[in-house]
Write an enzyme that holds these catalytic residues in place. Structure first.
Site, PDB file in Angstrom:
ATOM      1  N   THR A  66      44.305  43.973  38.723  1.00  0.00           N
ATOM      2  CA  THR A  66      44.498  44.673  37.837  1.00  0.00           C
ATOM      3  C   THR A  66      44.200  46.913  38.161  1.00  0.00           C
ATOM      4  O   THR A  66      45.230  47.515  37.982  1.00  0.00           O
ATOM      5  CB  THR A  66      44.455  44.463  36.778  1.00  0.00           C
ATOM      6  N   SER A  73      44.032  38.966  42.415  1.00  0.00           N
ATOM      7  CA  SER A  73      42.479  37.915  43.139  1.00  0.00           C
ATOM      8  C   SER A  73      43.166  36.541  42.604  1.00  0.00           C
ATOM      9  O   SER A  73      42.431  35.420  43.713  1.00  0.00           O
ATOM     10  CB  SER A  73      41.475  37.442  42.005  1.00  0.00           C
ATOM     11  N   THR A  93      40.521  40.503  37.671  1.00  0.00           N
ATOM     12  CA  THR A  93      39.249  39.323  36.359  1.00  0.00           C
ATOM     13  C   THR A  93      40.091  37.747  36.741  1.00  0.00           C
ATOM     14  O   THR A  93      38.734  37.418  35.805  1.00  0.00           O
ATOM     15  CB  THR A  93      39.855  40.327  35.610  1.00  0.00           C
ATOM     16  N   ASP A  94      40.978  37.596  37.065  1.00  0.00           N
ATOM     17  CA  ASP A  94      41.638  36.245  36.925  1.00  0.00           C
ATOM     18  C   ASP A  94      39.988  35.487  37.454  1.00  0.00           C
ATOM     19  O   ASP A  94      40.365  34.287  37.526  1.00  0.00           O
ATOM     20  CB  ASP A  94      42.480  36.538  37.873  1.00  0.00           C
TER      21      ASP A  94
END
Length: 350
Positions: A27, A75, A108-109
């Site tokens: 992101t 990710s 972040t995932d």
């Protein structure tokens, strides 16, 4: 901060603290795409340039930034091979004596998985700091530049040395292991299962309340790691052996069963655990809850029976991170030895 300060050069910056910013996408680098939705686009140089634009280039004297790129993607598309590439890239950067720290920008995932792989294999006193964003750079209130600034300051701080791999996000400093993304949209989405932050960023100063525990590092992943299949099976009312057996039939070398409560899978899954272990599969026992450790309390299909069948309780380690550890161990050891090493590593971490 001018471009000469940000970019690596010989001689001029010999006495400066050199931080390599390794961009992988996520992101923090995503922008709206003509085909719909946001997609990773910005590279490391773009991210560093954005620090000036948003007024977060106030590092003070003595920090030189060097951009590097390792692909630009979101990710949620990562596989073990991508995580392995990041770990090897970080290790290669730290082979250089002129580097004082590494910042990895990441989506972040699945950041918790990359944190785990780096956390289990990092063997250098110099800090590796991961960061990212919850709001993209084309969002009017993007958090990426501030997070990146804070991560750079933390990587450059002498207090970060010998603390292994860290996450800096939302003004907080966290240890890599035990961490999970616990909220989809919150500005600070990361949380430890049973612990808190190591410190915070106050102004331009990282301040640590405590120090991270740094376990004996494991070898960097090889191609065998990339071929591992470690699946996760959720326990729920009515769950039977179907999904766990399917994972074994698909060639899983490891399976994590996420039991209810403190790690109670139910009688049908306990039977399937026993069958999987008899077939040479490494089985970890986790919990589907968002906080607290696996606790071996209940029989009659609970964690007591699952552990008696041969499952290894994962303690405080989130299943997403335990999966990385299981793949590392399974790629280099026979299953019985991997089970013993997994149990020992989790016991020492607790």
């Amino acid at each position: 901060m001018d471009s000469e300060t940000k970019e690596a050069s010989s001689g001029i910056e010999a006495d400066m603290t050199r931080i390599v910013v390794l961009a992988t996408g996520g992101t923090i680098s995503s922008r709206q795409h003509s085909e719909g939705g946001s997609r990773a686009k910005d590279n490391a140089a773009d991210l560093i340039a954005a620090l000036d634009k948003h007024g977060f280039d106030d590092f003070g004297p003595g920090i030189a930034l060097e951009p590097q790129d390792l692909g630009v993607q979101n990710s949620f598309n990562f596989a073990f091979a991508d995580l392995s590439r990041i770990a090897h890239a970080v290790a290669e950067i730290l082979h250089r004596e002129d580097v004082d720290g590494v910042v990895v920008t990441h989506g972040t995932d699945t950041m918790e998985e990359t944190l785990a792989l780096l956390g289990f294999t990092h063997d250098d006193p110099r800090p590796v700091v991961l960061t990212g964003a919850q709001r993209s750079p084309d969002h009017p209130d993007s958090d990426g530049p501030r997070n990146l600034r804070d991560a750079i300051l933390t990587a450059a701080s002498p207090d970060s040395r010998e603390q292994g791999v860290l996450l800096v996000f939302g003004g907080e400093i966290h240890a890599a292991l035990g961490l999970r993304k616990a909220h989809t949209l919150a500005p600070q989405p990361f949380r430890h299962r049973s612990a808190g932050a190591l410190g915070t960023i106050t102004g331009l100063s990282p301040r640590f309340f405590t120090r991270a525990l740094w376990a004996e590092p494991l070898p960097l992943p090889d191609h065998e790691f990339e071929r591992q299949r470690v699946d996760m099976v959720l326990g729920y009312p009515g769950a039977d052996a179907t999904l766990l057996r399917a994972a074994v039939d698909a060639g899983a070398t490891g399976v994590i069963v996420l039991g209810a409560g403190a790690g109670n899978p139910g009688s049908a899954l306990v039977q399937a655990i026993q069958e999987a272990i008899a077939q040479g599969v490494l089985v970890g026992l986790g919990t589907r809850t968002g906080g607290g450790p696996v606790a071996v309390i209940y029989g009659g299909g609970g964690a007591v029976d699952a552990v008696a069948a041969g499952a290894v309780p994962l303690g405080d380690l989130p299943a997403t991170q335990a999966r990385i550890l299981m793949a590392l161990l399974s790629s280099t050891h026979p299953v019985e030895e991997a089970r013993e090493l997994l149990a020992a590593r989790l016991t020492s971490a607790g």
